[in-house]
Write an enzyme that holds these catalytic residues in place. Structure first.
Site, PDB file in Angstrom:
ATOM      1  N   PRO A  12      38.075  23.987 102.246  1.00  0.00           N
ATOM      2  CA  PRO A  12      39.352  24.511 101.733  1.00  0.00           C
ATOM      3  C   PRO A  12      40.038  25.341 102.807  1.00  0.00           C
ATOM      4  O   PRO A  12      39.697  26.505 103.028  1.00  0.00           O
ATOM      5  CB  PRO A  12      38.931  25.356 100.528  1.00  0.00           C
ATOM      6  CG  PRO A  12      37.515  25.741 100.795  1.00  0.00           C
ATOM      7  CD  PRO A  12      36.910  24.648 101.623  1.00  0.00           C
ATOM      8  N   ASP A  67      37.923  28.716 106.805  1.00  0.00           N
ATOM      9  CA  ASP A  67      37.282  28.200 105.600  1.00  0.00           C
ATOM     10  C   ASP A  67      37.366  29.276 104.520  1.00  0.00           C
ATOM     11  O   ASP A  67      36.719  30.329 104.634  1.00  0.00           O
ATOM     12  CB  ASP A  67      35.828  27.858 105.919  1.00  0.00           C
ATOM     13  CG  ASP A  67      35.107  27.149 104.778  1.00  0.00           C
ATOM     14  OD1 ASP A  67      35.533  27.307 103.620  1.00  0.00           O
ATOM     15  OD2 ASP A  67      34.096  26.452 105.048  1.00  0.00           O
ATOM     16  N   HIS A  68      38.125  28.993 103.464  1.00  0.00           N
ATOM     17  CA  HIS A  68      38.369  30.005 102.439  1.00  0.00           C
ATOM     18  C   HIS A  68      37.129  30.283 101.590  1.00  0.00           C
ATOM     19  O   HIS A  68      37.101  31.252 100.830  1.00  0.00           O
ATOM     20  CB  HIS A  68      39.530  29.557 101.537  1.00  0.00           C
ATOM     21  CG  HIS A  68      40.263  30.682 100.886  1.00  0.00           C
ATOM     22  ND1 HIS A  68      39.952  32.006 101.097  1.00  0.00           N
ATOM     23  CD2 HIS A  68      41.305  30.685 100.004  1.00  0.00           C
ATOM     24  CE1 HIS A  68      40.762  32.779 100.392  1.00  0.00           C
ATOM     25  NE2 HIS A  68      41.586  32.001  99.715  1.00  0.00           N
ATOM     26  N   ARG A  69      36.096  29.452 101.703  1.00  0.00           N
ATOM     27  CA  ARG A  69      34.848  29.726 100.995  1.00  0.00           C
ATOM     28  C   ARG A  69      34.119  30.916 101.613  1.00  0.00           C
ATOM     29  O   ARG A  69      33.311  31.578 100.960  1.00  0.00           O
ATOM     30  CB  ARG A  69      33.933  28.499 101.032  1.00  0.00           C
ATOM     31  CG  ARG A  69      34.476  27.272 100.308  1.00  0.00           C
ATOM     32  CD  ARG A  69      33.588  26.067 100.547  1.00  0.00           C
ATOM     33  NE  ARG A  69      33.522  25.712 101.961  1.00  0.00           N
ATOM     34  CZ  ARG A  69      32.781  24.718 102.453  1.00  0.00           C
ATOM     35  NH1 ARG A  69      32.031  23.989 101.637  1.00  0.00           N
ATOM     36  NH2 ARG A  69      32.778  24.453 103.736  1.00  0.00           N
ATOM     37  N   ILE A  90      35.882  33.101 104.205  1.00  0.00           N
ATOM     38  CA  ILE A  90      36.819  34.129 104.677  1.00  0.00           C
ATOM     39  C   ILE A  90      37.977  34.276 103.697  1.00  0.00           C
ATOM     40  O   ILE A  90      38.625  33.286 103.331  1.00  0.00           O
ATOM     41  CB  ILE A  90      37.357  33.753 106.075  1.00  0.00           C
ATOM     42  CG1 ILE A  90      36.195  33.686 107.074  1.00  0.00           C
ATOM     43  CG2 ILE A  90      38.411  34.745 106.538  1.00  0.00           C
ATOM     44  CD1 ILE A  90      36.559  33.055 108.387  1.00  0.00           C
TER      45      ILE A  90
END
Length: 457
Positions: A253, A429-431, A433
């Site tokens: 993501p 990576d929004h998972r 950060i």
């Protein structure tokens, strides 16, 4: 004595390659370590050396052929074979055979255990069906007895056939366990090891490919009906790049943070020190300065120097600092990795970066020099553009994009001044950060760019 020359394990996760050059001919005398062929993989173009002295007896490939690890590509006639080495090789082969036999025994025991468990489950189901039924239910059971019997026999036969199919598949118990955990059908996995033996990496690759193939590609129309067309085959590097970026985009993501920095002072700094770096054999560029800045940034913000283990739901923090630099080469995108950037001076980083990028363009870079990066910098400023959204390269969690700097009139202290402004974009990576962390990281880099003297000397 005739010896087989096989494709060795060139680098981690590299199973195939393309023969781009054959450097010898049949009948040629060769020395140990003499380059015989050039092979192109997703990592780089690599020259494969001969492991011994001898004469080329047979060449089994030609330029353009795709080859696999352990594939025989040449036969070399050797002399004065070391008897001790033959015995050692024989012992190794016996050891490997013994290990394979042990694994096969474990596999058979595991399959037997699985069959017994399934038999127990079936037995329990049958007992449950026999108890607690009314007369009407028993009559109904008698009416469908033949049909149920036929169905049960078919189901049993399918189950036995499947067990038999799985038992002959070359895979260790641990690999079979991994396949069950990930819901992978072993009969549909192509093994990459000797004798098509399936490894844990094969299971992971199959899972990734299955996930990627779930997105159907649009079938192209016949463009030749509209006008003249032409086509060219994708290179090995282009194929792998295509696969990797598609997988990264589908599984990570992405969030991209944009910012700008006033690099007027940094440009003055670069001009003041470029002669010193050139005398050392390097070139002081914006990218090499950003390498040094990234070394400090990754230490200050350790989550950007991590990787996500999705299976165990853990974040792995790395206490070493390796940064990849995306390089535009004639054969496609390559990402040489500068290691231990926190332990090197700006001059050392500039010299190493100059050497690595030149080796990448000259097809002389080794696979090891393209691996192990924790973070990546992609600088397109030399080409142009105002901003772009770089794709994170797994297992990394972030990548910094750099676009072309331009002069602008900036209002400072009550007056307009000519300043050099550089656009930056950070994809992450929004998972792992959060947005606020991404903004802080990029803003910190911008602040160092605006005042580099305090940090970079």
């Amino acid at each position: 004595m005739k010896k087989e020359f096989k494709i060795p394990e060139i680098a981690e996760n590299v199973e195939t390659g393309l023969i781009t050059g054959i450097l010898v001919s049949k009948g040629d005398k060769v020395k140990a370590d003499q380059s015989l062929v050039e092979i192109e993989t997703d990592k780089a173009v690599t020259a494969l050396p001969s492991p011994y002295d001898g004469i080329i007896d047979e060449i089994k490939v030609k330029e353009g052929d795709e080859v696999k690890v352990n594939q025989v590509i040449m036969i070399i006639e050797t002399e004065g074979e070391d008897e001790g080495k033959e015995k050692e090789d024989s012992k190794e082969e016996e050891k490997s055979e013994k290990e394979r036999d042990e694994e096969e025994e474990e596999s058979e025991a595991e399959n037997k255990e699985e069959g017994e468990e399934e038999g127990e489950d079936q037995k329990k189901d049958d007992e449950g069906k026999k108890s607690g039924k009314s007369e009407e239910e028993k009559d109904a059971d008698e009416t469908g007895k033949d049909e149920n019997k036929s169905s049960a026999e078919t189901e049993k036969g399918d189950r036995e056939t499947k067990q038999q199919d799985l038992s002959v598949i070359p895979a260790s118990p641990s690999v079979r366990r991994l396949a069950r955990e990930q819901g992978v059908d072993l009969t549909k996995v192509q093994g990459s090891g000797p004798g098509n033996r399936i490894s844990a990496e094969d299971i992971k690759t199959h899972s990734e490919q299955t996930a990627a193939s779930s997105v159907k590609e649009t079938k192209l129309p016949d463009f030749s009906q509209l006008g003249p067309t032409s086509s060219e085959a994708m290179t090995t590097i282009r194929k792998i790049t295509s696969k990797n970026v598609q997988q990264a985009w589908q599984t990570i993501p992405h969030v991209t943070q944009f910012d700008e920095a006033d690099m007027t002072n940094l440009e003055n700094f670069r001009k003041n020190y470029q002669d010193k770096v050139e005398k050392a054999g390097g070139k002081l560029t914006v990218t090499s300065i950003l390498l040094k800045i990234a070394g400090f940034a990754l230490q200050k913000f350790p989550r950007f120097n991590s990787s996500l283990d999705a299976q165990s739901e853990k974040i792995i923090y790395k206490h070493y600092f390796n940064v990849g630099i995306a390089a535009d080469t004639p054969q496609g995108l390559l990402v040489p990795v500068v290691r231990a950037i926190n332990k090197k001076s700006l001059t050392e980083l500039s010299v190493e970066l100059t050497e690595l990028t030149q080796k990448a363009r000259d097809k002389k870079i080794s696979p090891d020099e393209l691996q192990g990066g924790n973070f990546t910098i992609s600088n397109l400023g030399g080409i142009g553009g105002t901003n772009f959204t770089p794709i994170v390269l797994p297992p990394q969690v972030a990548i910094l994009g750099v676009s072309r700097a331009e002069y602008r009139q900036v209002y400072i202290d009550g007056e307009f001044q000519k300043r050099l402004i550089i656009p930056l974009s950070l994809s992450y990576d929004h998972r792992v950060i959060d947005g606020a962390d991404g903004a802080r990281f990029l803003r910190w880099i911008c602040e160092v760019i605006e005042d580099p003297y305090a940090l970079l000397q």
